[in-house]
Scaffold this motif. Structure first.
Motif, mmCIF file in Angstrom:
data_model
loop_
_atom_site.group_PDB
_atom_site.id
_atom_site.type_symbol
_atom_site.label_atom_id
_atom_site.label_comp_id
_atom_site.label_asym_id
_atom_site.label_seq_id
_atom_site.Cartn_x
_atom_site.Cartn_y
_atom_site.Cartn_z
ATOM 1 N N ARG A 1 -9.440 -99.470 87.424
ATOM 2 C CA ARG A 1 -9.537 -100.473 85.972
ATOM 3 C C ARG A 1 -8.324 -101.300 86.115
ATOM 4 O O ARG A 1 -7.083 -100.910 86.225
ATOM 5 N N ILE A 2 -8.645 -102.573 85.765
ATOM 6 C CA ILE A 2 -7.555 -103.561 85.914
ATOM 7 C C ILE A 2 -7.527 -104.127 84.228
ATOM 8 O O ILE A 2 -8.494 -103.971 83.516
ATOM 9 N N THR A 3 -6.096 -104.515 84.094
ATOM 10 C CA THR A 3 -5.982 -105.265 82.678
ATOM 11 C C THR A 3 -6.296 -106.566 82.757
ATOM 12 O O THR A 3 -6.442 -107.230 83.839
ATOM 13 N N PRO A 4 -6.430 -106.971 81.410
ATOM 14 C CA PRO A 4 -6.583 -108.573 81.381
ATOM 15 C C PRO A 4 -5.799 -109.624 82.109
ATOM 16 O O PRO A 4 -6.233 -110.452 82.838
ATOM 17 N N GLU A 5 -4.475 -109.123 82.310
ATOM 18 C CA GLU A 5 -3.494 -109.917 82.793
ATOM 19 C C GLU A 5 -3.767 -109.871 84.409
ATOM 20 O O GLU A 5 -3.752 -110.884 85.092
ATOM 21 N N GLN A 6 -4.153 -109.044 84.860
ATOM 22 C CA GLN A 6 -4.499 -108.545 86.266
ATOM 23 C C GLN A 6 -5.857 -109.511 86.949
ATOM 24 O O GLN A 6 -6.027 -109.654 87.952
ATOM 25 N N THR A 7 -6.555 -109.814 85.913
ATOM 26 C CA THR A 7 -7.925 -110.328 86.371
ATOM 27 C C THR A 7 -7.738 -111.736 86.738
ATOM 28 O O THR A 7 -8.303 -112.379 87.549
ATOM 29 N N THR A 8 -6.539 -112.556 86.749
ATOM 30 C CA THR A 8 -6.037 -113.674 87.150
ATOM 31 C C THR A 8 -6.148 -113.588 88.545
ATOM 32 O O THR A 8 -6.692 -114.452 89.377
ATOM 33 N N ASP A 9 -5.392 -112.657 89.305
ATOM 34 C CA ASP A 9 -5.376 -112.528 90.587
ATOM 35 C C ASP A 9 -6.580 -111.707 91.117
ATOM 36 O O ASP A 9 -7.118 -112.021 92.363
ATOM 37 N N ALA A 10 -7.171 -110.920 90.440
ATOM 38 C CA ALA A 10 -8.097 -110.082 90.975
ATOM 39 C C ALA A 10 -9.731 -110.897 90.910
ATOM 40 O O ALA A 10 -10.445 -110.944 91.781
ATOM 41 N N MET A 11 -9.887 -111.407 89.583
ATOM 42 C CA MET A 11 -11.126 -111.982 89.521
ATOM 43 C C MET A 11 -11.411 -113.412 89.331
ATOM 44 O O MET A 11 -12.486 -113.828 90.000
ATOM 45 N N PHE A 12 -10.281 -114.285 88.948
ATOM 46 C CA PHE A 12 -10.528 -115.466 88.960
ATOM 47 C C PHE A 12 -10.689 -116.248 90.278
ATOM 48 O O PHE A 12 -11.840 -116.957 90.487
ATOM 49 N N PRO A 13 -10.149 -115.945 91.545
ATOM 50 C CA PRO A 13 -10.670 -116.464 92.870
ATOM 51 C C PRO A 13 -12.005 -116.027 93.115
ATOM 52 O O PRO A 13 -12.845 -117.000 93.518
ATOM 53 N N LEU A 14 -12.396 -114.636 92.983
ATOM 54 C CA LEU A 14 -13.771 -114.255 93.307
ATOM 55 C C LEU A 14 -15.176 -115.152 92.602
ATOM 56 O O LEU A 14 -15.917 -115.561 92.920
ATOM 57 N N THR A 15 -14.618 -114.777 91.317
ATOM 58 C CA THR A 15 -15.971 -115.761 90.313
ATOM 59 C C THR A 15 -15.887 -117.090 90.411
ATOM 60 O O THR A 15 -16.914 -117.757 90.443
ATOM 61 N N SER A 16 -14.463 -117.705 90.612
ATOM 62 C CA SER A 16 -14.634 -119.153 90.858
ATOM 63 C C SER A 16 -15.366 -119.553 91.951
ATOM 64 O O SER A 16 -16.158 -120.521 91.874
ATOM 65 N N TYR A 17 -15.145 -118.767 93.141
ATOM 66 C CA TYR A 17 -15.911 -119.243 94.405
ATOM 67 C C TYR A 17 -17.520 -118.869 94.223
ATOM 68 O O TYR A 17 -18.208 -119.718 95.007
ATOM 69 N N ALA A 18 -17.806 -117.795 93.522
ATOM 70 C CA ALA A 18 -18.993 -117.290 93.715
ATOM 71 C C ALA A 18 -20.045 -118.018 92.651
ATOM 72 O O ALA A 18 -21.163 -118.261 92.810
#
Length: 395
Positions: A8-25
């Motif tokens: 489980r990641i924090t909102p702050e950690q989503t920038t590195d974890a989620m941002f690149p993946l969702t932006s690409y997808a």
């Protein structure tokens, strides 16, 4: 050997974890969309569950769930909006998404969210995870001039227009009131007032009679030249016939400004009957929502017809749902309890289809969800008559 872990990641950690993946997808690239706007949107969201699957220390897949309430057959339940489901192309077809969804279901149960909804990239993929499809909303287009004769009528009400951010409290109050009478309707727990106030992307038109809101429309005027705008309304709701025709008259007032009108409507609407001269073209969106039961033991309380049956449920993603269950109507409401024997074996998709009213029990055998006898099918139809759920929220 690559080590995989789910955290489980924090909102702050989503920038590195989620941002690149969702932006690409989900967005055209390169370049990626603005990172600061992403971070700002994440900061505005509350009580969201964020999960990521890591290969060593690099995020390879993610998922998120936001809290909603959902009305199902007259009862209000806590539910989740599942979004941000994405896997890096290099990591696909290894079961990562299924592993994340399994973990998310457990986390949602811990949060007390017995229902879950999402918008699938492919419905069959999520059907295998226990979700059942909802009817599609409709997108209808027509010329505002089709409604010109409405301008001759005194409808004994008035219209108010404002940016939705300025009128968000009225919008929120109305949608929560609408939810109480709309099967399947889900509303985010925390709303999106801050984003609406910042983006200033939509108008809100309120239809009022004696000071009370009896309908609303959320829309934009799109295009480059006056007289050729498209009035695109993503919300068109009303309580009464007067409210509906006040909104339609408001559209007619744009006859010299807009060339076309586009309305997004719940599946229960029949706009071709609204006005004699209206000439519609209609299409369905590419994807519609789906819903599933996360915690069978917590879905009691909805309005059901007479009857009772027992079932052995299959649900590999949510093993706490597997086993013998009794579903019966007591004083007009569903009661769910443990059972000692089963009349039928059902996949969890069948239960979702029953409570949302989206599929006839006779279809179950053809979908691989179970094979109830004709007598049991009749009982299921009595208890769970067909309905047209409308989710409302987009995510």
């Amino acid at each position: 050997m690559t080590e995989t872990t789910i955290r489980r990641i924090t909102p702050e950690q989503t920038t590195d974890a989620m941002f690149p993946l969702t932006s690409y997808a989900f967005h055209a690239s390169p370049p990626f969309r603005d990172r600061e706007r992403w971070e700002e949107a994440i900061r505005e969201r509350e009580d969201v569950l964020y999960l990521a699957l890591f290969e060593d220390d690099v995020a390879a897949a993610t998922v998120a769930g936001s809290p909603m309430t959902q009305q199902v057959r007259g009862a209000l339940y806590d539910a989740s909006a599942v979004w941000g489901v994405v896997t890096d192309p290099a990591a696909r077809r290894q079961g990562y998404c299924r592993r994340l969804m399994t973990r998310l279901m457990a986390a949602q149960r811990d949060q007390g969210w017995p229902l879950s909804c999402l918008y699938p990239f492919r419905a069959s993929f999520y059907e295998r995870m226990g979700y059942a499809k909802f009817p599609l909303t409709s997108k209808v287009s027509f010329k505002p001039g089709d409604l010109r004769r409405l301008l001759e009528k005194d409808l004994e009400g008035k219209m108010e227009r404002m940016l939705i951010g300025d009128g968000y409290d009225a919008y929120r109050s109305y949608t929560k009131r609408l939810q109480r009478r709309t099967h399947g309707m889900a509303v985010f727990v925390h709303g999106e007032k801050t984003r609406a106030q910042k983006e200033k992307r939509h108008w809100l038109a309120l239809a009022k009679v004696n000071g009370e809101v009896v309908g609303l429309m959320v829309y934009r005027l799109e295009g480059d030249r006056v007289t050729e705008f498209t009035l695109r309304a993503v919300r068109f709701y009303y309580d009464t016939s007067r409210g509906k025709y006040l909104l339609l008259q408001w559209i007619a007032r744009h006859v010299d400004q807009a060339k076309e009108v586009e309305l997004w409507l719940p599946p229960s609407e029949r706009p071709e009957t609204w006005w004699a001269d209206i000439q519609l073209s209609a299409e369905a969106p590419a994807r519609g929502p789906m819903g599933r039961v996360v915690d069978v033991g917590e879905i009691g309380g909805m309005e059901t017809g007479l009857g009772r049956f027992t079932a052995r449920l299959r649900d590999p993603l949510c093993p706490w749902n597997e086993g013998l269950w009794r579903l019966e109507t007591v004083d007009g409401r569903l009661r769910v309890s443990q059972a000692s024997q089963a009349d039928v074996e059902l996949g969890i998709q069948a239960l979702a289809a029953l409570i949302y009213g989206t599929h006839d029990p006779g279809d179950f055998a053809f979908r691989g969800w179970g094979d109830p006898s004709p007598e049991l099918q009749a009982t299921m139809r009595d208890m769970f008559p067909p309905r047209l759920p409308y989710l409302h929220e987009y995510f």
